[in-house]
Scaffold this motif. Structure first.
Motif, PDB file in Angstrom:
ATOM      1  N   GLU A 174      -9.526   5.293  -3.994  1.00 38.10           N
ATOM      2  CA  GLU A 174      -8.662   4.127  -3.849  1.00 38.10           C
ATOM      3  C   GLU A 174      -8.701   3.282  -5.115  1.00 38.10           C
ATOM      4  O   GLU A 174      -9.766   2.917  -5.607  1.00 38.10           O
ATOM      5  CB  GLU A 174      -9.082   3.283  -2.654  1.00 38.10           C
ATOM      6  CG  GLU A 174      -8.094   2.172  -2.373  1.00 38.10           C
ATOM      7  CD  GLU A 174      -8.409   1.425  -1.088  1.00 38.10           C
ATOM      8  OE1 GLU A 174      -7.768   0.388  -0.871  1.00 38.10           O
ATOM      9  OE2 GLU A 174      -9.280   1.874  -0.334  1.00 38.10           O
TER      10      GLU A 174
ATOM     11  N   TYR B  74      -6.246   0.104  -7.303  1.00 43.82           N
ATOM     12  CA  TYR B  74      -5.131  -0.823  -7.164  1.00 43.82           C
ATOM     13  C   TYR B  74      -4.646  -1.220  -8.540  1.00 43.82           C
ATOM     14  O   TYR B  74      -5.373  -1.139  -9.521  1.00 43.82           O
ATOM     15  CB  TYR B  74      -5.475  -2.024  -6.283  1.00 43.82           C
ATOM     16  CG  TYR B  74      -6.486  -2.985  -6.845  1.00 43.82           C
ATOM     17  CD1 TYR B  74      -6.077  -4.099  -7.563  1.00 43.82           C
ATOM     18  CD2 TYR B  74      -7.847  -2.799  -6.640  1.00 43.82           C
ATOM     19  CE1 TYR B  74      -7.002  -4.995  -8.069  1.00 43.82           C
ATOM     20  CE2 TYR B  74      -8.772  -3.687  -7.138  1.00 43.82           C
ATOM     21  CZ  TYR B  74      -8.351  -4.785  -7.853  1.00 43.82           C
ATOM     22  OH  TYR B  74      -9.259  -5.660  -8.364  1.00 43.82           O
TER      23      TYR B  74
ATOM     24  N   ARG C   8       1.128   5.243   0.562  1.00 43.10           N
ATOM     25  CA  ARG C   8       0.431   6.304   1.291  1.00 43.10           C
ATOM     26  C   ARG C   8       1.019   7.655   0.931  1.00 43.10           C
ATOM     27  O   ARG C   8       2.240   7.811   0.848  1.00 43.10           O
ATOM     28  CB  ARG C   8       0.545   6.100   2.810  1.00 43.10           C
ATOM     29  CG  ARG C   8       0.004   4.781   3.285  1.00 43.10           C
ATOM     30  CD  ARG C   8      -1.476   4.634   3.553  1.00 43.10           C
ATOM     31  NE  ARG C   8      -2.494   5.145   2.716  1.00 43.10           N
ATOM     32  CZ  ARG C   8      -3.326   4.416   1.940  1.00 43.10           C
ATOM     33  NH1 ARG C   8      -3.238   3.154   1.829  1.00 43.10           N
ATOM     34  NH2 ARG C   8      -4.271   4.964   1.275  1.00 43.10           N
TER      35      ARG C   8
ATOM     36  N   THR D 236       0.843  -1.181   0.000  1.00 38.21           N
ATOM     37  CA  THR D 236       0.000   0.000   0.000  1.00 38.21           C
ATOM     38  C   THR D 236       0.886   1.241   0.000  1.00 38.21           C
ATOM     39  O   THR D 236       1.792   1.357   0.811  1.00 38.21           O
ATOM     40  CB  THR D 236      -0.921   0.020   1.243  1.00 38.21           C
ATOM     41  OG1 THR D 236      -1.721  -1.165   1.230  1.00 38.21           O
ATOM     42  CG2 THR D 236      -1.817   1.237   1.234  1.00 38.21           C
TER      43      THR D 236
ATOM     44  N   SER E  23      -1.851  -1.098  -3.846  1.00 41.15           N
ATOM     45  CA  SER E  23      -3.008  -0.258  -3.577  1.00 41.15           C
ATOM     46  C   SER E  23      -2.533   1.172  -3.324  1.00 41.15           C
ATOM     47  O   SER E  23      -1.544   1.383  -2.626  1.00 41.15           O
ATOM     48  CB  SER E  23      -3.746  -0.791  -2.348  1.00 41.15           C
ATOM     49  OG  SER E  23      -4.766   0.097  -1.959  1.00 41.15           O
TER      50      SER E  23
END
Length: 112
Positions: free
Chosen positions: A18, A20, A8, A6, A29
């Motif tokens: 969001e 992916y 950030r 993930t 993601s």
């Protein structure tokens, strides 16, 4: 499909959606900005007319965080997923301020 990694970024996390991306067996993601491209000229008249221009509902602008590896946006083996739709990248470039990478922009198209 469970994301392996993930990414950030406070700006993209706060204001983006969001998505992916899958490349082979790896899934990442991240939050991004994804919006339809609207054309103001009359070349694309088969689209839907909007206040801003014609919306062909096929090409999208994707803005992604700078921490993402460009390989998870661009490339024939990469697919971006959002809201049940799959997208492939037509073109992607990083945007810099001096030597600092700010974000990636990409033109993507809806598959299928």
């Amino acid at each position: 499909m469970e994301p392996v990694k993930t990414i950030r970024n406070s700006l993209f996390d706060k204001h983006g959606v969001e998505v992916y991306s899958t490349k082979g067996e790896i899934t990442v993601s991240f939050n991004a900005f994804l919006q339809p491209l609207r054309y103001k000229n009359k070349i694309y008249l088969s689209g839907v007319p909007t206040e801003l221009g014609y919306d062909g509902m096929n090409k999208y602008l994707l803005l992604a965080p700078p921490e993402l590896d460009i390989g998870f946006i661009e490339g024939i083996e990469c697919t971006i997923h959002f809201a049940g739709d799959s997208f492939s990248c037509d073109h992607c470039e990083p945007v810099y301020l001096g030597k600092k990478k700010l974000y990636y922009w990409a033109i993507v198209h809806k598959e299928g």
